[in-house]
Design a protein around this motif. Structure first.
Motif, PDB file in Angstrom:
ATOM      1  N   ARG A 110       0.698  -1.398  -0.019  1.00 34.95           N
ATOM      2  CA  ARG A 110      -0.025   0.029  -0.118  1.00 34.95           C
ATOM      3  C   ARG A 110       1.014   1.309  -0.196  1.00 34.95           C
ATOM      4  O   ARG A 110       0.509   2.003  -0.812  1.00 34.95           O
ATOM      5  CB  ARG A 110      -0.894   0.085   1.302  1.00 34.95           C
ATOM      6  CG  ARG A 110      -2.185  -1.041   1.177  1.00 34.95           C
ATOM      7  CD  ARG A 110      -2.957  -0.719   2.281  1.00 34.95           C
ATOM      8  NE  ARG A 110      -2.517  -0.951   3.700  1.00 34.95           N
ATOM      9  CZ  ARG A 110      -2.592  -2.188   4.458  1.00 34.95           C
ATOM     10  NH1 ARG A 110      -3.114  -3.219   3.616  1.00 34.95           N
ATOM     11  NH2 ARG A 110      -1.982  -2.119   5.426  1.00 34.95           N
ATOM     12  N   LYS A 111       1.887   1.254   0.724  1.00 37.83           N
ATOM     13  CA  LYS A 111       3.030   2.339   0.821  1.00 37.83           C
ATOM     14  C   LYS A 111       3.396   2.720  -0.625  1.00 37.83           C
ATOM     15  O   LYS A 111       3.605   3.608  -1.062  1.00 37.83           O
ATOM     16  CB  LYS A 111       4.057   2.071   1.680  1.00 37.83           C
ATOM     17  CG  LYS A 111       4.858   3.286   1.721  1.00 37.83           C
ATOM     18  CD  LYS A 111       6.050   2.985   2.971  1.00 37.83           C
ATOM     19  CE  LYS A 111       6.943   4.238   3.240  1.00 37.83           C
ATOM     20  NZ  LYS A 111       7.987   3.783   4.332  1.00 37.83           N
ATOM     21  N   ASN A 112       3.728   1.702  -1.235  1.00 43.01           N
ATOM     22  CA  ASN A 112       4.415   1.759  -2.766  1.00 43.01           C
ATOM     23  C   ASN A 112       3.617   2.400  -3.554  1.00 43.01           C
ATOM     24  O   ASN A 112       3.940   3.135  -4.559  1.00 43.01           O
ATOM     25  CB  ASN A 112       4.874   0.349  -3.046  1.00 43.01           C
ATOM     26  CG  ASN A 112       6.063  -0.031  -2.450  1.00 43.01           C
ATOM     27  OD1 ASN A 112       6.867   0.654  -1.688  1.00 43.01           O
ATOM     28  ND2 ASN A 112       6.393  -1.395  -2.096  1.00 43.01           N
ATOM     29  N   MET A 113       2.120   1.610  -3.487  1.00 41.23           N
ATOM     30  CA  MET A 113       1.089   2.299  -4.450  1.00 41.23           C
ATOM     31  C   MET A 113       0.945   3.642  -3.950  1.00 41.23           C
ATOM     32  O   MET A 113       0.444   4.361  -4.921  1.00 41.23           O
ATOM     33  CB  MET A 113      -0.373   1.535  -4.048  1.00 41.23           C
ATOM     34  CG  MET A 113      -0.007   0.272  -4.514  1.00 41.23           C
ATOM     35  SD  MET A 113      -1.575  -0.724  -4.293  1.00 41.23           S
ATOM     36  CE  MET A 113      -2.659   0.060  -5.306  1.00 41.23           C
ATOM     37  N   LYS A 114       0.983   4.114  -2.676  1.00 41.44           N
ATOM     38  CA  LYS A 114       0.923   5.629  -2.359  1.00 41.44           C
ATOM     39  C   LYS A 114       2.023   6.392  -3.139  1.00 41.44           C
ATOM     40  O   LYS A 114       1.474   7.525  -3.481  1.00 41.44           O
ATOM     41  CB  LYS A 114       0.658   6.029  -1.158  1.00 41.44           C
ATOM     42  CG  LYS A 114      -0.680   5.472  -0.535  1.00 41.44           C
ATOM     43  CD  LYS A 114      -0.829   5.648   1.075  1.00 41.44           C
ATOM     44  CE  LYS A 114      -1.917   5.002   1.433  1.00 41.44           C
ATOM     45  NZ  LYS A 114      -2.065   5.227   3.039  1.00 41.44           N
ATOM     46  N   MET A 115       3.079   6.069  -3.423  1.00 45.97           N
ATOM     47  CA  MET A 115       4.180   6.806  -3.485  1.00 45.97           C
ATOM     48  C   MET A 115       4.144   6.636  -5.280  1.00 45.97           C
ATOM     49  O   MET A 115       4.591   7.710  -5.757  1.00 45.97           O
ATOM     50  CB  MET A 115       5.572   6.084  -3.165  1.00 45.97           C
ATOM     51  CG  MET A 115       5.870   6.190  -1.644  1.00 45.97           C
ATOM     52  SD  MET A 115       7.293   5.065  -1.269  1.00 45.97           S
ATOM     53  CE  MET A 115       8.657   6.107  -2.303  1.00 45.97           C
ATOM     54  N   GLN A 116       3.613   5.867  -5.873  1.00 50.37           N
ATOM     55  CA  GLN A 116       3.539   5.873  -7.204  1.00 50.37           C
ATOM     56  C   GLN A 116       2.342   6.959  -7.706  1.00 50.37           C
ATOM     57  O   GLN A 116       2.474   7.431  -8.704  1.00 50.37           O
ATOM     58  CB  GLN A 116       3.079   4.463  -7.777  1.00 50.37           C
ATOM     59  CG  GLN A 116       4.333   3.660  -7.620  1.00 50.37           C
ATOM     60  CD  GLN A 116       4.035   2.268  -8.170  1.00 50.37           C
ATOM     61  OE1 GLN A 116       3.017   1.961  -8.588  1.00 50.37           O
ATOM     62  NE2 GLN A 116       4.804   1.399  -8.099  1.00 50.37           N
TER      63      GLN A 116
END
Length: 233
Positions: A227-233
Motif C-alpha cells: 500500500r505504501k508503494n502504491m501511494k508513492m506511485q
C-alpha cells in the motif's frame, strides 16, 4: 568372550557408505536399521540450521540439553564400563552401557512431545492432526532405532533399556528446568543483553505457534509495504 561375541564375524558384515555403521551383508532390513542409526546425526544437523535461522532461546537450550545428555551418557559409559555384546573394529567406544543412541532418541522424543503439548496449544483440527502425526513419527523412529541397536549387535537389550530410561528421564527433567525456571526468569534477561541484540537472539516463549505468527506478521508487513508503494506511485 561371551556367546554373543562369537556371533559377530567382520567378514560377514558391510559398512554403510561414508559411515562406520555396519550391517550384515545381503540383509536389506539390517541396512535399513543401519540407515536409521544415523538419526542422531540428522537431528543434530537439523538443529544447527534451525538455530541459525530462528535464533530462538528455547531451541538453543533444547540443543544444549542434547549436548548435556551426550556428556551424561559418556560419563556413565566410563563409570559402568560394561562391554558391547560384539567385539567390532576400533570405530566405537568399547563400552555399551547405556546405549547412546537410545538415550539420545528418548531424550529428543520426550522433550519434543512435551514441547508440542505445552507450547503448541492452538486447538484447530489441522494442528491437532499435525501434532499427532509428529508425535507418532518420533515414537516410531525412536522405537526402530532402539531395536536396531540390538539387531546390529551394538548393544544388549539391557543397555538399550537403561539408555532409554535415562534419556526419557533427563528429557523430562530438562524440559521442566527450561520451562519452569529458565523461561520466566532467565530468558527475559538474556534477550536484554547487548550481545543478544547483536546476534538477533530472541525469546518466543509467549507465542503459542511461531510459524503461524511469522506467517501472519509477514503477510501484514507485505500488505503494508504494498500500500505504501502504491501511494508513492
Amino acid at each position: 568372550m561371551s556367546e554373543d561375541n562369537l556371533i559377530y564375524n567382520s567378514s560377514e558384515w558391510k559398512t554403510l557408505s561414508f559411515t562406520y555403521v555396519e550391517y550384515p551383508k545381503d540383509d536389506a532390513f539390517g541396512k535399513f536399521m543401519a540407515i536409521l542409526a544415523l538419526a542422531p546425526l540428522w537431528i543434530g544437523s537439523a538443529f544447527s540450521g534451525v538455530i541459525l535461522r530462528c535464533r530462538d532461546l528455547h531451541t538453543i537450550f533444547f540443543f544444549i540439553g542434547i549436548l548435556l545428555n551426550e556428556v551424561l551418557n559418556m560419563t556413565l559409559k566410563y563409570m559402568i564400563r560394561e562391554p558391547r555384546p560384539a567385539v567390532r573394529n576400533n570405530y566405537y567406544v568399547e563400552f555399551g552401557m547405556p546405549s547412546s543412541h537410545s538415550q539420545f532418541m528418548l531424550f529428543f522424543t520426550t522433550y519434543t512431545i512435551l514441547f508440542l503439548l505445552k507450547r503448541l496449544h492452538h486447538n484447530s483440527p489441522l494442528e491437532k492432526i499435525v501434532r499427532g502425526l509428529v508425535i507418532a513419527f518420533c515414537c516410531i523412529i525412536t522405537a526402530l532405532v532402539c531395536y536396531g541397536r540390538v539387531y546390529l549387535l551394538y548393544h544388549t537389550v539391557s543397555q538399550v533399556f537403561v539408555g532409554a530410561c535415562i534419556g526419557a528421564s533427563f528429557g523430562f527433567i530438562w524440559f521442566l528446568f527450561v520451562h519452569v525456571i529458565l523461561t520466566p526468569f532467565v530468558f527475559p534477561r538474556i534477550v536484554s543483553w547487548k550481545i543478544s541484540e547483536l546476534l538477533l537472539i530472541r525469546d518466543t516463549s509467549l507465542i503459542p505457534n511461531i510459524l503461524f505468527f511469522e506467517y501472519t506478521a509477514t503477510r501484514q508487513e507485505c500488505r503494508a509495504r504494498s500500500r505504501k508503494n502504491m501511494k508513492m506511485q
